[in-house]
Design a protein around this motif. Structure first.
Motif, PDB file in Angstrom:
ATOM      1  N   ILE A   1       0.852  -1.205   0.000  1.00  0.00           N
ATOM      2  CA  ILE A   1       0.000   0.000   0.000  1.00  0.00           C
ATOM      3  C   ILE A   1       0.882   1.248   0.000  1.00  0.00           C
ATOM      4  CG2 ILE A   1      -1.593   1.351   1.443  1.00  0.00           C
ATOM      5  CD1 ILE A   1      -2.915  -1.357   2.216  1.00  0.00           C
TER       6      ILE A   1
ATOM      7  N   PHE B   1      -5.585   4.808   6.818  1.00  0.00           N
ATOM      8  CA  PHE B   1      -6.632   4.293   5.927  1.00  0.00           C
ATOM      9  C   PHE B   1      -7.593   3.413   6.698  1.00  0.00           C
ATOM     10  CE2 PHE B   1      -2.652   1.872   5.259  1.00  0.00           C
ATOM     11  CZ  PHE B   1      -3.039   0.575   5.588  1.00  0.00           C
TER      12      PHE B   1
ATOM     13  N   ASP C   1      -9.620   0.182   7.838  1.00  0.00           N
ATOM     14  CA  ASP C   1      -9.392  -1.269   7.945  1.00  0.00           C
ATOM     15  C   ASP C   1     -10.472  -1.969   7.128  1.00  0.00           C
ATOM     16  OD1 ASP C   1      -9.402  -4.032   8.998  1.00  0.00           O
ATOM     17  OD2 ASP C   1      -8.018  -3.245  10.488  1.00  0.00           O
TER      18      ASP C   1
ATOM     19  N   HIS D   1      -4.099   0.648  15.538  1.00  0.00           N
ATOM     20  CA  HIS D   1      -5.537   0.546  15.280  1.00  0.00           C
ATOM     21  C   HIS D   1      -6.275   1.652  16.034  1.00  0.00           C
ATOM     22  CE1 HIS D   1      -5.680  -3.749  13.820  1.00  0.00           C
ATOM     23  NE2 HIS D   1      -4.516  -3.790  14.452  1.00  0.00           N
TER      24      HIS D   1
ATOM     25  N   HIS E   1      -9.832 -10.140  13.341  1.00  0.00           N
ATOM     26  CA  HIS E   1      -9.630 -11.116  12.254  1.00  0.00           C
ATOM     27  C   HIS E   1     -10.873 -11.943  11.938  1.00  0.00           C
ATOM     28  CE1 HIS E   1      -5.553 -10.016  12.427  1.00  0.00           C
ATOM     29  NE2 HIS E   1      -5.354 -10.575  13.589  1.00  0.00           N
TER      30      HIS E   1
HETATM   31  P1  AMP Z   1      -2.889  -6.771  13.002  1.00  0.00           P
HETATM   32  O1  AMP Z   1      -3.628  -8.027  13.269  1.00  0.00           O
HETATM   33  O2  AMP Z   1      -2.681  -5.924  14.213  1.00  0.00           O
HETATM   34  O3  AMP Z   1      -1.625  -7.057  12.239  1.00  0.00           O
HETATM   35  O4  AMP Z   1      -3.845  -5.897  12.107  1.00  0.00           O
HETATM   36  C1  AMP Z   1      -3.883  -5.941  10.723  1.00  0.00           C
HETATM   37  C2  AMP Z   1      -5.170  -5.276  10.325  1.00  0.00           C
HETATM   38  O5  AMP Z   1      -5.094  -4.976   8.953  1.00  0.00           O
HETATM   39  C3  AMP Z   1      -6.407  -6.153  10.529  1.00  0.00           C
HETATM   40  O6  AMP Z   1      -7.329  -5.454  11.353  1.00  0.00           O
HETATM   41  C4  AMP Z   1      -6.938  -6.361   9.109  1.00  0.00           C
HETATM   42  O7  AMP Z   1      -8.330  -6.347   9.072  1.00  0.00           O
HETATM   43  C5  AMP Z   1      -6.355  -5.186   8.368  1.00  0.00           C
HETATM   44  N1  AMP Z   1      -6.114  -5.377   6.956  1.00  0.00           N
HETATM   45  C6  AMP Z   1      -5.642  -6.467   6.331  1.00  0.00           C
HETATM   46  N2  AMP Z   1      -5.466  -6.239   5.021  1.00  0.00           N
HETATM   47  C7  AMP Z   1      -5.861  -4.946   4.808  1.00  0.00           C
HETATM   48  C8  AMP Z   1      -5.925  -4.111   3.664  1.00  0.00           C
HETATM   49  N3  AMP Z   1      -5.558  -4.543   2.454  1.00  0.00           N
HETATM   50  N4  AMP Z   1      -6.375  -2.847   3.819  1.00  0.00           N
HETATM   51  C9  AMP Z   1      -6.781  -2.412   5.037  1.00  0.00           C
HETATM   52  N5  AMP Z   1      -6.728  -3.148   6.156  1.00  0.00           N
HETATM   53  C10 AMP Z   1      -6.272  -4.403   6.046  1.00  0.00           C
END
Ligand code: AMP
Length: 146
Positions: free
Chosen positions: A16, A35, A37, A109, A123
């Motif tokens: 990204i 951006f 989530d 977050h 997740h």
């Molecule tokens: P973490 O588990 O703290 O690594 O958080 C990663 C976050 O990124 C999760 O809440 C996912 O829902 C979010 N996520 C994954 N892929 C994307 C994406 N392409 N664009 C925006 N958010 C994403």
């Protein structure tokens, strides 16, 4: 072990940041991009991601950049409160897979909370409707102080 290790430049946030993958952007400056989530735990869940770093998590981020990261996080949190009127806001980040981290590029977050509305599990949320995310991002961006 996911808590320590080498940075993988093919993670989705790196893509990204390089413009190789899409995102629903709210704002960016020299230090961060913010951006939506795409698997939101609540309405308005967004992420603040530092640019120009290979920090996998909080422990390997340059300490002199923490102020800019959290200044941006605060600015966005205030804009979310103004735009979406939540009853509370969670600001959090995860370090290592057992702690919940899935993307190994440091990020924060911001998760608005609304009374009487349950939080989606981390997740386990459904992918959001992109038009809805765009509309939320526009409202939040409109509430940012310059
Ligand atoms: P973490 O588990 O703290 O690594 O958080 C990663 C976050 O990124 C999760 O809440 C996912 O829902 C979010 N996520 C994954 N892929 C994307 C994406 N392409 N664009 C925006 N958010 C994403």
């Amino acid at each position: 072990m996911s808590l320590v290790g080498d940075y993988d430049g093919n993670n989705i946030f790196a893509k990204i940041l390089r413009g190789e993958a899409p995102c629903v952007k709210i704002f960016e400056n020299d230090e961060v991009i913010a951006f939506m989530d795409i698997f939101p735990q609540s309405q308005g869940h967004c992420l603040v991601v530092p640019k120009n770093t290979q920090a996998r998590n909080l422990t390997d981020f340059a300490p002199e950049r923490l102020g800019a990261l959290f200044a941006a996080t605060q600015k966005l949190t205030k804009a979310i409160i103004s735009a979406l009127n939540p009853d509370g806001v969670i600001v959090t980040q995860f370090n290592g897979a057992p702690a919940g981290q899935t993307i190994f590029h440091l990020h924060v977050h911001i998760i608005p909370r609304y009374e009487n509305l349950p939080l989606q599990r981390h997740h386990e949320g459904k992918p959001a409707d992109i038009d809805t995310l765009r509309e939320q991002a526009k409202r939040i961006a409109g509430a940012l102080e310059n």
